[in-house]
Motif scaffolding. Sequence first.
Motif, PDB file in Angstrom:
ATOM      1  N   PHE A   1       0.623  -1.289   0.205  1.00  0.00           N
ATOM      2  CA  PHE A   1       0.005   0.271  -0.049  1.00  0.00           C
ATOM      3  C   PHE A   1       0.577   1.147   0.186  1.00  0.00           C
ATOM      4  N   GLU A   2       0.237   2.279  -0.456  1.00  0.00           N
ATOM      5  CA  GLU A   2       1.194   3.593  -0.424  1.00  0.00           C
ATOM      6  C   GLU A   2       1.116   4.505   1.168  1.00  0.00           C
ATOM      7  N   ASP A   3       1.588   4.966   1.362  1.00  0.00           N
ATOM      8  CA  ASP A   3       1.748   6.205   2.871  1.00  0.00           C
ATOM      9  C   ASP A   3       0.691   7.056   2.117  1.00  0.00           C
ATOM     10  N   ILE A   4       0.037   7.349   3.188  1.00  0.00           N
ATOM     11  CA  ILE A   4      -0.794   9.303   3.513  1.00  0.00           C
ATOM     12  C   ILE A   4      -0.258   9.697   4.369  1.00  0.00           C
ATOM     13  N   TYR A   5      -0.630  10.630   4.201  1.00  0.00           N
ATOM     14  CA  TYR A   5       0.425  12.162   4.661  1.00  0.00           C
ATOM     15  C   TYR A   5      -0.570  12.564   5.555  1.00  0.00           C
ATOM     16  N   PHE A   6       0.483  13.589   6.345  1.00  0.00           N
ATOM     17  CA  PHE A   6      -0.903  14.778   7.114  1.00  0.00           C
ATOM     18  C   PHE A   6      -0.676  16.303   7.381  1.00  0.00           C
ATOM     19  N   ASP A   7      -0.446  17.579   7.116  1.00  0.00           N
ATOM     20  CA  ASP A   7       0.352  18.618   7.584  1.00  0.00           C
ATOM     21  C   ASP A   7       0.569  18.266   8.602  1.00  0.00           C
ATOM     22  N   PHE A   8       1.269  19.332   9.068  1.00  0.00           N
ATOM     23  CA  PHE A   8       2.255  19.850   9.750  1.00  0.00           C
ATOM     24  C   PHE A   8       1.276  20.225  11.056  1.00  0.00           C
ATOM     25  N   ASP A   9       2.396  19.640  12.012  1.00  0.00           N
ATOM     26  CA  ASP A   9       1.325  19.594  13.341  1.00  0.00           C
ATOM     27  C   ASP A   9      -0.600  18.904  13.192  1.00  0.00           C
ATOM     28  N   ARG A  10      -0.610  18.413  12.262  1.00  0.00           N
ATOM     29  CA  ARG A  10      -1.902  17.769  12.578  1.00  0.00           C
ATOM     30  C   ARG A  10      -1.901  16.151  12.327  1.00  0.00           C
ATOM     31  N   TYR A  11      -3.440  15.903  12.791  1.00  0.00           N
ATOM     32  CA  TYR A  11      -3.776  13.979  12.368  1.00  0.00           C
ATOM     33  C   TYR A  11      -5.133  13.900  11.698  1.00  0.00           C
ATOM     34  N   ASP A  12      -5.868  15.193  11.609  1.00  0.00           N
ATOM     35  CA  ASP A  12      -6.568  14.072  10.845  1.00  0.00           C
ATOM     36  C   ASP A  12      -6.183  14.163   9.662  1.00  0.00           C
ATOM     37  N   ILE A  13      -7.469  13.031   9.182  1.00  0.00           N
ATOM     38  CA  ILE A  13      -6.982  12.356   7.480  1.00  0.00           C
ATOM     39  C   ILE A  13      -7.313  13.606   6.603  1.00  0.00           C
ATOM     40  N   ARG A  14      -6.722  14.259   5.402  1.00  0.00           N
ATOM     41  CA  ARG A  14      -7.173  14.807   4.638  1.00  0.00           C
ATOM     42  C   ARG A  14      -7.770  14.289   3.424  1.00  0.00           C
TER      43      ARG A  14
ATOM     44  N   ILE B   1       0.140  -0.384  11.550  1.00  0.00           N
ATOM     45  CA  ILE B   1       0.145   1.001  10.691  1.00  0.00           C
ATOM     46  C   ILE B   1       0.796   2.195  11.668  1.00  0.00           C
ATOM     47  N   GLU B   2       1.937   2.257  10.603  1.00  0.00           N
ATOM     48  CA  GLU B   2       3.630   3.307  11.721  1.00  0.00           C
ATOM     49  C   GLU B   2       2.533   4.582  11.084  1.00  0.00           C
ATOM     50  N   GLY B   3       2.820   5.568  12.870  1.00  0.00           N
ATOM     51  CA  GLY B   3       2.683   7.048  12.495  1.00  0.00           C
ATOM     52  C   GLY B   3       4.182   7.750  13.044  1.00  0.00           C
ATOM     53  N   HIS B   4       3.984   8.448  11.402  1.00  0.00           N
ATOM     54  CA  HIS B   4       5.446   9.308  11.229  1.00  0.00           C
ATOM     55  C   HIS B   4       5.168  10.538  11.128  1.00  0.00           C
ATOM     56  N   CYS B   5       5.711  11.128  11.745  1.00  0.00           N
ATOM     57  CA  CYS B   5       6.356  12.896  11.771  1.00  0.00           C
ATOM     58  C   CYS B   5       7.794  13.058  11.454  1.00  0.00           C
TER      59      CYS B   5
ATOM     60  N   ARG C   1      -1.378   9.466  17.459  1.00  0.00           N
ATOM     61  CA  ARG C   1      -2.616   9.950  17.135  1.00  0.00           C
ATOM     62  C   ARG C   1      -3.241  10.232  15.814  1.00  0.00           C
ATOM     63  N   ARG C   2      -1.687   9.772  14.992  1.00  0.00           N
ATOM     64  CA  ARG C   2      -2.233   9.924  13.444  1.00  0.00           C
ATOM     65  C   ARG C   2      -2.951   8.559  12.991  1.00  0.00           C
ATOM     66  N   ALA C   3      -2.051   7.792  13.922  1.00  0.00           N
ATOM     67  CA  ALA C   3      -1.906   6.117  13.510  1.00  0.00           C
ATOM     68  C   ALA C   3      -3.899   5.775  13.820  1.00  0.00           C
ATOM     69  N   LYS C   4      -3.622   6.663  15.257  1.00  0.00           N
ATOM     70  CA  LYS C   4      -4.730   5.840  15.473  1.00  0.00           C
ATOM     71  C   LYS C   4      -6.193   6.525  14.956  1.00  0.00           C
ATOM     72  N   ALA C   5      -5.921   7.687  14.183  1.00  0.00           N
ATOM     73  CA  ALA C   5      -6.397   8.287  13.491  1.00  0.00           C
ATOM     74  C   ALA C   5      -7.370   6.950  12.075  1.00  0.00           C
ATOM     75  N   THR C   6      -6.815   7.306  11.294  1.00  0.00           N
ATOM     76  CA  THR C   6      -6.345   6.127  10.698  1.00  0.00           C
ATOM     77  C   THR C   6      -7.051   4.786  10.887  1.00  0.00           C
ATOM     78  N   LYS C   7      -6.514   4.355  11.775  1.00  0.00           N
ATOM     79  CA  LYS C   7      -7.390   3.177  12.423  1.00  0.00           C
ATOM     80  C   LYS C   7      -8.737   3.514  12.407  1.00  0.00           C
ATOM     81  N   ASP C   8      -9.341   4.253  13.079  1.00  0.00           N
ATOM     82  CA  ASP C   8     -10.291   4.953  12.948  1.00  0.00           C
ATOM     83  C   ASP C   8     -11.170   4.626  11.892  1.00  0.00           C
TER      84      ASP C   8
END
Length: 195
Positions: free
Chosen positions: A84-97, A121-125, A140-147
């Motif tokens: 699977f391809e990675d998904i990306y986040f905005d700076f200092d955010r964990y909401d799904i784009r 799911i690996e969360g990275h910053c 938080r990023r990994a949890k948001a994706t899991k949810d």
Amino acid sequence: MKKVFAVILMLVAGSVFFGCSQRKVVQPEAQQQQPAVSPEETKKKAPIRPEEKIAAEKITEQQLAKVETRDIEAPKYIEEKGVFEDIYFDFDRYDIRSDAKPVLEKIASWLLKNTSEKILIEGHCDERGTNEYNLALGDRRAKATKDFLIALGLSPKRIEIISYGEEKPLCTEKTEDCWQKNRRDHFVVLRETGK
């Protein structure tokens, strides 16, 4: 003499009257003192450049302990790369784009077809912020994706999460393009070593 006495009395009364309206209210010393600030708080309040700004979200010791001690349970798994391809986040955010939603829908569809598979799911910053803050943000990023995947119909038992914070960067340059590549969730299909 009575006239002089009356004038003096009027002057005294006038100064008392006008003097009262000019009084300033002085707060007691206890209310004026600011609370003591620790060196860590002073460091946090120091002016920083806008691109290095970090949200004032408090991370408790208990939350940090949960992130640091989270581990994938036995049996041992091996990573199947590039599924699977990675998904990306905005700076200092964990909401799904919005650009991540089609990727997550594809992952959910694959997992619904392959019912015996699990994913991690690996969360990275990026590197900005403290290690502790980035571990919590990656979590938080990994949890948001899991949810999000659970909302698409997946069982939570089939999704593991872990945060690496800033510890596993894809790019090490100090540019916004590079930092964007590091603000991601990475997906690993977990295969038991015995299979």
